[in-house]
Write an enzyme that holds these catalytic residues in place. Sequence first.
Site, PDB file in Angstrom:
ATOM      1  CD  GLU A 154      -2.854  -1.252   2.382  1.00  0.00           C
ATOM      2  OE1 GLU A 154      -2.701  -0.429   3.302  1.00  0.00           O
ATOM      3  OE2 GLU A 154      -3.747  -2.115   2.383  1.00  0.00           O
ATOM      4  CD  GLU A 259      -4.621  -7.998   1.667  1.00  0.00           C
ATOM      5  OE1 GLU A 259      -5.495  -7.306   2.216  1.00  0.00           O
ATOM      6  OE2 GLU A 259      -3.408  -7.728   1.722  1.00  0.00           O
TER       7      GLU A 259
HETATM    8  C1  XIL Z   1      -6.095  -6.427   8.324  1.00  0.00           C
HETATM    9  C2  XIL Z   1      -6.358  -7.621   9.229  1.00  0.00           C
HETATM   10  O1  XIL Z   1      -7.228  -8.508   8.570  1.00  0.00           O
HETATM   11  C3  XIL Z   1      -6.946  -7.160  10.535  1.00  0.00           C
HETATM   12  O2  XIL Z   1      -7.052  -8.238  11.448  1.00  0.00           O
HETATM   13  C4  XIL Z   1      -6.088  -6.048  11.150  1.00  0.00           C
HETATM   14  O3  XIL Z   1      -6.710  -5.538  12.286  1.00  0.00           O
HETATM   15  C5  XIL Z   1      -5.856  -4.918  10.145  1.00  0.00           C
HETATM   16  O4  XIL Z   1      -5.314  -5.451   8.957  1.00  0.00           O
HETATM   17  N1  XIL Z   1      -4.934  -4.704   3.673  1.00  0.00           N
HETATM   18  C6  XIL Z   1      -3.902  -5.513   4.093  1.00  0.00           C
HETATM   19  C7  XIL Z   1      -4.097  -6.411   5.258  1.00  0.00           C
HETATM   20  O5  XIL Z   1      -2.854  -5.559   3.438  1.00  0.00           O
HETATM   21  O6  XIL Z   1      -2.924  -6.597   5.998  1.00  0.00           O
HETATM   22  C8  XIL Z   1      -5.201  -5.902   6.166  1.00  0.00           C
HETATM   23  O7  XIL Z   1      -5.414  -6.883   7.172  1.00  0.00           O
HETATM   24  C9  XIL Z   1      -6.460  -5.617   5.382  1.00  0.00           C
HETATM   25  C10 XIL Z   1      -6.206  -4.558   4.335  1.00  0.00           C
END
Ligand code: XIL
Length: 383
Positions: A154, A259
């Site tokens: 990101e 994701e």
């Molecule tokens: C999220 C997790 O799922 C949560 O448990 C945590 O509180 C915050 O992060 N983008 C990403 C992930 O790259 O690492 C994130 O994961 C969701 C958004």
Amino acid sequence: MKLLYLTGFLGIALATTSCAQTTLKEAFKNDFLIGAALSPAQFCESNQVEAALVKAQFNSISPENILKWEVIHPEPGKYDFALADRYVEFGVTNQLAIIGHNLIWHSQTPDWVFRDAKSNYVDRDTLLARMREHIFAVAGRYQGKIIGWDVVNEALADNGTLRDSPWRKIIGDDYIAKAFEFAHEADPQAELYYNDFSLENEPKQAGAVALIKNLQAAGVKICGVGLQGHYSLEKPTLQKIDKAIATFAKLGLKVMVTELDVNVLPSPGHALSAEVSERYRMSAGLNPYTNGLPADVQQQLAQRYADLFSVFLKHRGSISRVTFWGVTDGNSWLNDWPVQGRTNYPLLFNRESKPKPAFDAVLKTALGKTAIKLSAGESALAR
Ligand code: XIL
């Protein structure tokens, strides 16, 4: 009439039988890896039902949180590898493709990383040294076991410019190239990825393309790009997803959906995003399905998943992995983001770890039995 009924019945029975007999990893074995992001209860197997589900359905794993800086390196000079070691051991024992998420991110990184004893920002060289040391300690430890790393997560803002994170403020724009160089030195065999959300949107996509081309021109090793895939029932359109995959594949990169989830709940007024810092208060109407998902929304979700996988399959030559962000609806982060305490239904398995209609829809898509009708404009994108 009777005959029609019978054929319909047989069709459903056949489809159900074939789906029940196969698994996600089997259905896509000639296409791409199928992964899930795991929590400690799953990879430490304290939740045996979910651990068994992971072993049965998936051939790749990502760690939802335990490789992030705040967990693995909470204080200067103090690493806590306990959970990460268990995660990697689970993957090795079960012969899963183990992914590392992530090395460099602005979120879930403790503030001390960027500060000196007086709480001021450190200088460029100090931060580069800390970055290098962290990457060597973490990526170096799992050499030969973690096959690919989200090296930078990101780094882009919605408008395609670099996000003004402390990494960029202190080191400068080349912090990204440096992170990739250190990761390559720490584990020369590992695949190295850039990972972000909303790369289907034009300005951000253009920013990512420019970023990647710059890295490639400078001779920096980058193997793939992760489209996070935090989607809703309608957005982004299949056309946008299709174009994003094609665009990144053209750069010679492996494309991964890293994701994946489909948010079925009303949006509290924000544009589709996965910006972890966005938070909204619970209010009337934001949590409509506490007693279960209505049948029509369940069907919409199944259709959305069928459509998404039709696009992924179309690009199976470029897509190397599709990873879900969670295993069951009960452990999805979307129950608590961007509004705390909602009941969401974004994945293929329900709170009892049972397959949902969306699971069957995905398998049917894999088997080329797209019983679910794609709309005219979208069917062009199907296989
Ligand atoms: C999220 C997790 O799922 C949560 O448990 C945590 O509180 C915050 O992060 N983008 C990403 C992930 O790259 O690492 C994130 O994961 C969701 C958004």
